[in-house]
Design an enzyme around this catalytic site. Structure first.
Site, mmCIF file in Angstrom:
data_model
loop_
_atom_site.group_PDB
_atom_site.id
_atom_site.type_symbol
_atom_site.label_atom_id
_atom_site.label_comp_id
_atom_site.label_asym_id
_atom_site.label_seq_id
_atom_site.Cartn_x
_atom_site.Cartn_y
_atom_site.Cartn_z
ATOM 1 N N LEU A 54 45.027 42.236 38.110
ATOM 2 C CA LEU A 54 46.484 42.268 38.077
ATOM 3 C C LEU A 54 46.963 40.848 37.787
ATOM 4 C CD1 LEU A 54 47.449 44.362 41.264
ATOM 5 C CD2 LEU A 54 47.611 45.117 38.893
ATOM 6 N N ASP A 55 48.101 40.716 37.104
ATOM 7 C CA ASP A 55 48.702 39.393 36.920
ATOM 8 C C ASP A 55 48.918 38.740 38.283
ATOM 9 O OD1 ASP A 55 48.844 39.866 34.211
ATOM 10 O OD2 ASP A 55 51.021 40.128 34.153
ATOM 11 N N ARG A 56 48.874 37.426 38.306
ATOM 12 C CA ARG A 56 49.039 36.687 39.558
ATOM 13 C C ARG A 56 50.303 37.110 40.317
ATOM 14 N NH1 ARG A 56 49.775 30.984 38.116
ATOM 15 N NH2 ARG A 56 51.974 31.518 38.001
ATOM 16 N N THR A 58 52.077 39.903 40.061
ATOM 17 C CA THR A 58 52.215 41.337 40.306
ATOM 18 C C THR A 58 51.520 41.670 41.622
ATOM 19 O OG1 THR A 58 52.186 41.785 37.936
ATOM 20 C CG2 THR A 58 51.748 43.645 39.388
ATOM 21 N N HIS A 157 50.191 41.484 30.056
ATOM 22 C CA HIS A 157 51.652 41.419 30.187
ATOM 23 C C HIS A 157 52.375 42.598 29.510
ATOM 24 C CE1 HIS A 157 51.357 36.711 30.623
ATOM 25 N NE2 HIS A 157 50.744 37.365 31.588
#
Length: 205
Positions: A54-56, A58, A157
């Site tokens: 997961l994105d940092r 999120t 993203h």
């Protein structure tokens, strides 16, 4: 990190990752979820492996495999697109029009110095990657809307860029034009949460 566990069995551990914690080491060498998995190391020194990222910024459900066979099984399932992910996001200003639908716009990676961005692009662009996101509005007012999102592809993203492309960027997303205040209230973080994950289990089911 043990307080973030939402499911554990003989094969997997699922965590509710907080916003602001990287999944794995990237450009910024700092504590990551991957580092923290040493808390679950077995006596032979083996620790769980991340199945996806997961994105940092999120938050939400992220899956790890406790054994090599489980990691191989889940890796194949992910490559075969047998994972189904459901996210929630707060966007501005108000509900998109239409309130639900599919965004199917190709994306390409763009480097700016040491930063990586994703951009929408024409299908015939040499770097174009197909990307598809389904969305529906759960609730809305004049300022913002709560959306449920289901990505059919897993581009970097993707949800953030796709929503920005229809004029509804995710709140708190400074990189892609998201509002930093909603209804006079400051937005404390990227308002994107991985709420549910459905996948075939190594034991079946």
């Amino acid at each position: 990190v043990r307080s973030w566990v939402i499911h554990e069995d003989a094969h997997i551990i699922a965590f509710n990752k907080p916003s602001g914690l990287s999944s794995q080491g990237g450009r910024i060498q700092a504590h990551t979820l991957d580092d923290l998995l040493w808390a679950f190391a077995r006596s032979n020194g083996k620790r769980p492996d991340l199945v996806h990222r997961l994105d940092r910024d999120t938050s939400g459900v992220i899956l790890t495999a406790k054994t090599k066979p489980a990691a191989g099984f889940l890796g194949k399932a992910m490559m075969g697109r047998r994972f189904s992910k459901t996210y929630r996001a707060i966007v501005t200003p108000g509900a998109p029009d239409p309130a639900g639908g599919t965004i199917e716009v190709p994306l390409r990676r763009d480097e700016a110095g040491r930063e990586a961005f994703m951009r929408v692009c024409p299908p015939d662009h040499p770097d174009a990657e197909t990307a598809k996101t389904r969305y529906k509005t759960m609730s809305s007012n004049a300022f913002a809307a709560l959306l449920e999102l289901s990505p059919d592809t897993g581009r970097m993203h993707q949800l953030r860029v796709h929503l920005a492309s229809i004029g509804r960027p995710i709140s708190g997303d400074a990189r892609y034009g998201g509002a930093l205040a909603v209804g006079g209230q400051p937005v404390p973080r990227l308002m994107l949460h991985a709420g549910a994950l459905s996948f075939p289990h190594p034991d079946g089911g």
